[in-house]
Design a protein around this motif. Structure first.
Motif, PDB file in Angstrom:
ATOM      1  N   ARG A   1      43.498  11.967  74.365  1.00 41.99           N
ATOM      2  CA  ARG A   1      42.370  12.774  74.847  1.00 41.99           C
ATOM      3  C   ARG A   1      42.632  14.256  74.601  1.00 41.99           C
ATOM      4  NH1 ARG A   1      37.245  11.263  75.723  1.00 41.99           N
ATOM      5  NH2 ARG A   1      37.952   9.469  76.926  1.00 41.99           N
ATOM      6  N   MET A   2      43.866  14.697  74.794  1.00 43.30           N
ATOM      7  CA  MET A   2      44.186  16.094  74.504  1.00 43.30           C
ATOM      8  C   MET A   2      44.051  16.371  73.013  1.00 43.30           C
ATOM      9  SD  MET A   2      44.627  17.829  77.227  1.00 43.30           S
ATOM     10  CE  MET A   2      45.347  19.331  76.560  1.00 43.30           C
TER      11      MET A   2
ATOM     12  N   ARG B   1      37.311  20.142  81.702  1.00 44.65           N
ATOM     13  CA  ARG B   1      37.298  18.811  81.089  1.00 44.65           C
ATOM     14  C   ARG B   1      38.741  18.301  81.048  1.00 44.65           C
ATOM     15  NH1 ARG B   1      33.399  16.020  77.684  1.00 44.65           N
ATOM     16  NH2 ARG B   1      32.019  17.777  78.100  1.00 44.65           N
ATOM     17  N   MET B   2      39.012  17.278  81.864  1.00 46.24           N
ATOM     18  CA  MET B   2      40.378  16.803  82.069  1.00 46.24           C
ATOM     19  C   MET B   2      40.730  15.674  81.115  1.00 46.24           C
ATOM     20  SD  MET B   2      40.222  16.867  86.244  1.00 46.24           S
ATOM     21  CE  MET B   2      38.587  16.106  86.280  1.00 46.24           C
TER      22      MET B   2
ATOM     23  N   GLU C   1      47.228  14.810  81.695  1.00 45.03           N
ATOM     24  CA  GLU C   1      47.992  15.473  80.634  1.00 45.03           C
ATOM     25  C   GLU C   1      47.651  16.953  80.544  1.00 45.03           C
ATOM     26  OE1 GLU C   1      50.306  14.586  78.375  1.00 45.03           O
ATOM     27  OE2 GLU C   1      50.524  12.574  79.201  1.00 45.03           O
ATOM     28  N   GLY C   2      46.461  17.311  80.971  1.00 37.92           N
ATOM     29  CA  GLY C   2      46.014  18.693  80.886  1.00 37.92           C
ATOM     30  C   GLY C   2      44.504  18.753  80.882  1.00 37.92           C
ATOM     31  N   ALA C   3      43.976  19.895  80.451  1.00 34.08           N
ATOM     32  CA  ALA C   3      42.517  20.070  80.434  1.00 34.08           C
ATOM     33  C   ALA C   3      42.157  21.235  79.535  1.00 34.08           C
ATOM     34  CB  ALA C   3      41.988  20.314  81.843  1.00 34.08           C
ATOM     35  N   ILE C   4      40.892  21.248  79.121  1.00 33.71           N
ATOM     36  CA  ILE C   4      40.313  22.414  78.457  1.00 33.71           C
ATOM     37  C   ILE C   4      39.241  22.959  79.397  1.00 33.71           C
ATOM     38  CG2 ILE C   4      38.606  21.026  77.181  1.00 33.71           C
ATOM     39  CD1 ILE C   4      38.895  23.034  74.874  1.00 33.71           C
TER      40      ILE C   4
ATOM     41  N   ARG D   1      34.908  17.161  84.587  1.00 34.66           N
ATOM     42  CA  ARG D   1      34.695  15.983  83.758  1.00 34.66           C
ATOM     43  C   ARG D   1      36.022  15.271  83.577  1.00 34.66           C
ATOM     44  NH1 ARG D   1      30.780  19.489  82.027  1.00 34.66           N
ATOM     45  NH2 ARG D   1      28.744  18.547  81.600  1.00 34.66           N
ATOM     46  N   ASP D   2      36.069  14.042  84.024  1.00 32.03           N
ATOM     47  CA  ASP D   2      37.208  13.176  83.744  1.00 32.03           C
ATOM     48  C   ASP D   2      36.746  12.217  82.656  1.00 32.03           C
ATOM     49  OD1 ASP D   2      39.278  11.341  83.660  1.00 32.03           O
ATOM     50  OD2 ASP D   2      39.648  11.436  85.814  1.00 32.03           O
TER      51      ASP D   2
END
Length: 832
Positions: A98-99, A91-92, A137-140, A263-264
């Motif tokens: 969002r982060m 999940r981006m 920015e990153g992702a989980i 997922r964006d």
């Protein structure tokens, strides 16, 4: 075909089959499932089969977690491969906000032990080079979920159900439900194929079932009509497209396992691998609700016409994120109905007003939730209660005031918000305002910014009326939002001068009659108050956990005024009304009246509150009318504030000297104006719900839906003083048998300078998870963050320091005594 069963499950999608399987697994040997067409012929057949862990709800996270783990066991049990591809879920995030959302979600995930990893853009690029990362920015990353074949997992559960004795009958449609006093009579019509349509035949049968579960998916509105209910679950169009093979993906797969589900969220889509190509599923704006009044008989496993222009923006962002897809053609496309509810959570639990009728409806993520729904609903039906608090998915969280128009528009909004940032302080705008107190325009003109509670507009805080250009009332944040400074000033006003809170949304009922006293004494765990006094008390579940919190005002020997949480009006009333019917023959006749809309409520609190009321009260001796001698703490009196009759209750949820002023709704504006005039010389300030929430935590006042719920007993919640063990009451034996498995505590937290906990975070000792927060906020009395939550009983010691994770970091959280602000209640008891 059987005509008598213990439980009849209506609906043969993934959810219904899971319920039937789990009822049999829980020991009910006589279970039947009926389906009007073929198994999986509803939304199940065209579902993309994703199994996302991501969810901001504690209960729903447990439901999803069970499903993901359960599906992995089906092949060993049944010999059928459920088609589960454990490829992970990336999940981006394109923004820091969002982060922040992912970090708050991760706090909830930690409380359920859901595994996850954090990834930087560089790590994403190294591991999954097909993804463009320079603007991320990153992702989980969830390594243990992925996607599944919806038909395969449903058939595997069906085989498991049959192996456990469940009977499954296809091509039978429900045309009627009748309650026969102790069981249901369900009229079925045999459906036949004629010219490609599924049409009713002349063949009828009546099934007698002790329990019925409806899991009717897209047909939920017909189910609601047959049962005489209003259920705000309506399908919304969901499109997804399947591409031709992507050569870059095919090449990558030669030396790698399957690509994870991507997922964006900021682009509002998911994508997963499918036979060398991609499945793209967007959650775009303006997707319409369908079948508001029922599914046409001609609609079977059908689809809607495509509206590709509606998803053009999402499609272009997909090409941006996975550049190799730009030259890939489209292979297939789908536009089918997916059911939504106004808050996006399903309806799971007892149907309002009905006996032994259970709902499993409104699933927008039905494949993900099916396994866990079957498990926890079976616990409720077989054992009397689930091991987790299911209130957040209970059908009665939505009141009967909801119309079809309201539900359709809110369900469209819920669909659109799948990938919109889920701020804890978000307030969705559709269908508002709808239910407003008379003072709505007055408080709005004074800067009120509203939240929505059971349809009521309730002030959250009061911002500047003439806001500067750079101030955004709609700005939301996962940290301290624009509203924080105003809530802080409001909380300080109540501690230092006085504040006025619009509490009209409280649920209010009158219970009266010859049987009322004996019944209420059995129904609640605390002793009943004397006439003219009040008491805080709790109604328990059969399992001995907390079902409802009431403030009881005794108006006469056999007449009681019951006040409970505004968000749970229908939920509380249903539980109370059913218990009354059950016990009427034992205790005597009684009558219940919902007076919520008849009485407005203002909560006036603070050191100057007596002075303000003193200028308005009309009494033979106004100087002593509000004194402790004539109007003691925890008492109620009928008073006159100039021309307004008021049922005044000497209590304050903020922990200060104060009164709740219950008044005729039609006189609310008059009373509001008089209070504001009288309060101006004393520094009276209008106060919203967010400041009130902070203040009640300084007093360790538990709130229903956070600290209080169906997964903890009153003793575990630290409410021993409100439990009278010298009497018999509903749930007492079960409560005592449970013992104390966990303890509710209050903590002061040395957290980040720009954020407070939201009440979803995990608590740790020496790196080991030992509990979780259920509430959070800021304390004006102590100048730091505050929270409430549950820990292991051995750790519930004043002075104990734990750690709470916020935004990936660990922060000190010290357990303090209950009611850290004014533990002796001196301010509440202040005389005048």
């Amino acid at each position: 075909m059987k005509t008598q069963v213990k439980a009849l499950v209506v609906g043969g999608g993934a959810v219904g089959v899971s319920v039937a399987y789990h009822l049999a697994r829980a020991g009910w040997s006589d279970v039947m499932l009926i389906e009007r067409d073929e198994l999986t012929s509803g939304s199940t057949w065209h579902a993309a089969g994703l199994l996302p862990y991501f969810n901001m709800s504690y209960a729903t996270t447990w439901i999803h977690d069970y499903s993901i783990k359960f599906y992995k066991t089906l092949e060993e049990e049944t010999g059928l491969n459920a088609g589960f591809y454990v490829v992970g879920n990336l999940r981006m995030a394109q923004s820091k906000a969002r982060m922040d959302e992912y970090m708050l979600y991760a706090a909830t995930a930690e409380t359920v032990d859901v595994p996850f990893e954090w990834m930087t853009p560089a790590q994403i690029r190294d591991r999954f080079p097909l993804v463009r990362t320079e603007d991320l920015e990153g992702a989980i990353f969830h390594p243990t979920d992925g996607y599944i074949n919806p038909a395969d997992v449903t058939m595997a559960m069906a085989k498991g159900a049959r192996q456990r004795g469940v009977t499954i009958e296809r091509k039978w449609q429900v045309d009627g439900y009748e309650w026969a006093g102790d069981h249901w009579k369900v009229t079925l019509t045999k459906m036949t194929e004629r010219g490609g349509n599924l049409l009713p035949s002349e063949e009828r049968v009546v099934i007698e079932a002790e329990h019925v579960v409806t899991a009717t998916g897209n047909h939920v509105q017909k189910t609601a009509k047959l049962l005489g209910l209003r259920l705000p679950a309506i399908p919304v169009e969901h499109q997804y497209i399947v591409t031709e093979p992507d050569p870059a993906l095919v090449e990558w797969r030669k030396s790698n396992d399957q690509h994870p589900v991507l997922r964006d969220a900021d682009a509002k889509w998911y994508v997963r691998e499918e036979r060398g190509g991609w499945i793209l599923g967007p959650y775009e704006r303006n997707a319409p609700a369908r079948f508001e009044y029922g599914v046409p008989d001609s609609f079977r496993a059908d689809l809607f016409p495509l509206d590709l222009e509606r998803i053009e923006e999402e499609y272009m962002s997909f090409i941006h994120r996975i550049p190799s897809s730009e030259e890939v053609g489209l292979k297939d496309d789908f536009n089918g109905p997916i059911v939504y509810t106004p808050d996006g959570n399903p309806l799971i639990g007892p149907a309002p007003g009905l006996r032994n009728m259970w709902l499993a409806e409104g699933f927008s993520f039905g494949i993900t939730a099916a396994g866990g729904t079957g498990h926890y609903l079976a616990q409720m039906m077989v054992e009397g209660e689930a091991e987790i608090d299911m209130a957040s998915v209970d059908p009665k969280r939505f009141g009967p005031w909801m119309t079809t128009e309201y539900a359709a528009r809110k369900d469209e909004e819920a669909y659109e918000h799948v990938f919109i940032l889920h701020h804890p302080d978000e307030e969705r705008p559709a269908c508002r305002p709808l239910k407003t107190a008379p003072c709505y325009d007055r408080v709005k003109a004074r800067g009120a910014q509203f939240g929505c509670v059971n349809g009521w507009e309730r002030p959250n805080y009061y911002g500047p009326v003439d806001a500067p250009e750079d101030f955004d009332h709609e700005a939301r944040s996962f940290r301290r939002g624009e509203w924080w400074q105003y809530a802080e000033a409001e909380a300080r006003a109540i501690r230092e001068t006085a504040g006025l809170i619009d509490a009209t949304a409280f649920a209010k009922h009158i219970l009266k009659g010859p049987g009322a006293t004996a019944f209420l004494d059995w129904f609640t765990c605390n002793r009943l108050p004397k006439v003219g006094r009040i008491n805080l008390t709790y109604a328990l579940t059969e399992a001995g956990t907390t079902r409802t919190e009431y403030t009881i005002v005794r108006l006469a020997e056999d007449q009681y005024y019951l006040v409970s949480a505004g968000g749970w009006q229908a939920y509380d009333e249903d539980f109370l009304a059913k218990a009354m019917v059950d016990k009427a023959s034992e205790f005597g006749p009684m009558v219940l009246e919902d007076v919520t809309a008849k009485h407005g409520v203002f909560a006036l609190a603070g050191p100057r509150s007596r002075d303000i009321l003193g200028t308005l009260i009309r009494d033979a001796d106004p100087a002593t009318a509000l004194s402790n001698k004539r109007f003691p703490w925890l008492s109620a009196r009928q008073i006159e504030l100039m021309m307004c009759p008021v049922n005044a209750i000497r209590v304050a949820y903020t922990g200060e000297l104060g009164w709740e002023l219950h008044h005729p709704m039609e006189m609310q504006n008059y009373l509001f104006d008089r209070l504001m005039e009288a309060g101006e010389p004393h520094g009276l300030k209008l106060v919203g719900a967010r400041a009130q929430n902070w203040l009640r935590q300084e007093k360790s006042y538990r709130a229903f839906g956070t600290e209080l719920g169906r997964d903890a007993t009153p003793l575990e919640s630290g409410l021993d003083r409100f439990v009278d063990l010298s009497k018999e009451f509903h749930g007492k034996a079960a409560m005592q048998a449970k013992g104390v498995r966990t303890r509710c505590v209050t903590l002061l937290i040395d957290g980040p300078a720009d954020a407070d906990p939201w009440g979803r975070e995990a608590l740790y000792e020496d790196g080991v998870k030992v509990g979780r927060l259920t509430s959070g906020g800021y304390s004006v009395a102590f100048g730091k963050s505050i929270g409430m939550g549950y820990v292991r009983p051995d750790l519930a010691v004043t002075g104990k320091t734990l750690k709470v994770r916020m935004f990936k970091e660990m922060w000190d959280a010290e357990i303090v005594e209950d009611s850290p602000y004014d533990p002796s209640n001196a301010t509440i008891r202040m005389d005048g």
